[in-house]
Design an enzyme around this catalytic site. Structure first.
Site, mmCIF file in Angstrom:
data_model
loop_
_atom_site.group_PDB
_atom_site.id
_atom_site.type_symbol
_atom_site.label_atom_id
_atom_site.label_comp_id
_atom_site.label_asym_id
_atom_site.label_seq_id
_atom_site.Cartn_x
_atom_site.Cartn_y
_atom_site.Cartn_z
ATOM 1 N N SER A 130 0.843 -1.189 0.000
ATOM 2 C CA SER A 130 0.000 0.000 0.000
ATOM 3 C C SER A 130 0.888 1.251 0.000
ATOM 4 C CB SER A 130 -0.953 -0.036 1.198
ATOM 5 O OG SER A 130 -1.955 0.949 1.084
ATOM 6 N N ASP A 284 -8.005 -5.602 -6.195
ATOM 7 C CA ASP A 284 -7.798 -4.396 -5.403
ATOM 8 C C ASP A 284 -8.497 -3.220 -6.077
ATOM 9 O OD1 ASP A 284 -6.777 -2.209 -3.934
ATOM 10 O OD2 ASP A 284 -4.832 -3.170 -3.662
ATOM 11 N N HIS A 313 -7.677 -5.141 -1.425
ATOM 12 C CA HIS A 313 -6.517 -4.497 -0.822
ATOM 13 C C HIS A 313 -6.027 -5.244 0.416
ATOM 14 C CE1 HIS A 313 -3.736 -1.197 -0.720
ATOM 15 N NE2 HIS A 313 -3.990 -0.959 0.556
#
Length: 339
Positions: A130, A284, A313
């Site tokens: 991330s 995602d 995610h």
């Protein structure tokens, strides 16, 4: 395993915003032992609101990031509550007055810790998920002579317009709470934080996850319980100004803003010579795999390897055993490949 963090005193630290952050501090943890040549290091920056504890599932004796072989450094991002943050910085940079932070600021501070203070001469792998992925890319771009491999997971080299819009919706949900008082709150802006959690809940996991009721695998008996007891509960435990600072860093993340690249992302990606494996979550919604596939195609030594499954995610946060196994195998394979 949850290791106690240490503090590296950066001193007065110049930021890209043109401001010097006085008495800046960088929280970090280390695992394993730095060898005599000081060349067996792995750097693993944290993600949005994350700390070292969130990525320890990958780190340890016999794990994918094996501490019997590697010296692992996990530096905390600015504004995560452990490093210098709005909530722990004295006036005049306290709360909403905390200066804007860039990805480049974070990696520049981390380089002072890793390369200067700890004396590392070679980084076998820069890895991050991330917001940690932005930092992993930045490490490989800023220090090509040191970083031999890079593994960005569920992230990007530059925030996409769609991701920017998602982040802005979350930010505005928080700002709408009257208790927030432009960041000068005297009590927790709970309504805004709960609203932010609801915005986040729709994006972090895929449509398939919700369609199949996979919240049950996380221990929740109903959708309502998942939304309230997981999403809302998580966010109301965090500091709002810290969140907004990190959101700004995310919304402005772009490795091509590094001096010498003039906003040219193709040029910046092409300059990353490290052996790379890019691993988005197959579903995602923040960082769709096609974006990371494009990034891999711009890099001279990159492989695109998406993490399969419906976890979106959450593919790299250590919850799902299949995702964990896939990512662990991928990391082991990359570390075994000549740099």
């Amino acid at each position: 395993m949850t290791t106690t963090h240490q503090i590296f005193e950066l001193g007065d630290f110049p930021l890209d915003a043109g401001v010097t952050l006085p008495a800046a501090r960088l929280a970090y943890t280390t695992y394993g032992t730095l060898n005599r040549a000081r060349d067996n290091a792995i750097v693993f920056p944290t993600w949005f609101v994350g700390t070292h504890a969130d990525v320890e599932w990958l780190v340890g004796d016999g794990k994918a990031i094996d501490t019997t072989r590697y010296f692992v450094v996990i530096p905390s991002m600015f504004a995560n509550g452990l490093s210098s943050s709005p909530a722990n910085t004295p006036a005049p940079f306290d709360g909403p007055r905390f200066p804007a932070i860039t990805i480049q600021d974070n990696v520049r501070a981390q380089a002072k810790l890793v390369l200067e203070h700890l004396g590392v001469t070679r980084i076998e792998l820069a890895i991050g998920g991330s917001m940690g992925a932005f930092q992993a890319y930045q490490w490989a771009l800023s220090h090509p002579e040191v970083v031999k491999r890079v593994a960005p997971c569920c992230g990007a080299a530059k925030v996409a317009p769609h991701c920017f819009v998602f982040l802005d919706s979350a930010r505005r949900a928080l700002l709408a709470d009257p208790v927030f008082a432009e960041g000068n709150y005297t009590k927790t802006p709970e309504v805004g934080l709960r609203a932010l959690g609801r915005v986040w809940s729709a994006w972090a996991l895929s449509q398939e996850f919700y369609r199949k009721g996979m919240w049950a695998q996380m221990g929740f008996k109903s959708l309502d319980s998942f939304l309230v007891d997981f999403w809302e509960k998580f966010w109301i435990g965090l500091d709002a100004n810290n969140l907004l600072s990190q959101l700004h860093t995310w919304q402005t993340a772009d490795i091509s803003l590094t001096p010498g690249y003039d906003g040219d992302l193709v040029k910046a990606l092409g300059a990353i010579k490290a052996k790379a494996v890019l691993s988005p979550g197959a579903k995602d919604l923040y960082f769709p795999p096609e974006d990371m596939a494009w990034e891999a195609a711009q890099m001279p030594n990159a492989e695109f390897r998406p993490i399969p499954g419906p976890w979106g995610h959450f593919s790299e946060v250590g919850i799902d055993p299949a995702c964990n196994a896939f990512l662990s195998t991928s990391i082991r394979g990359l570390l075994a490949t000549p740099a």
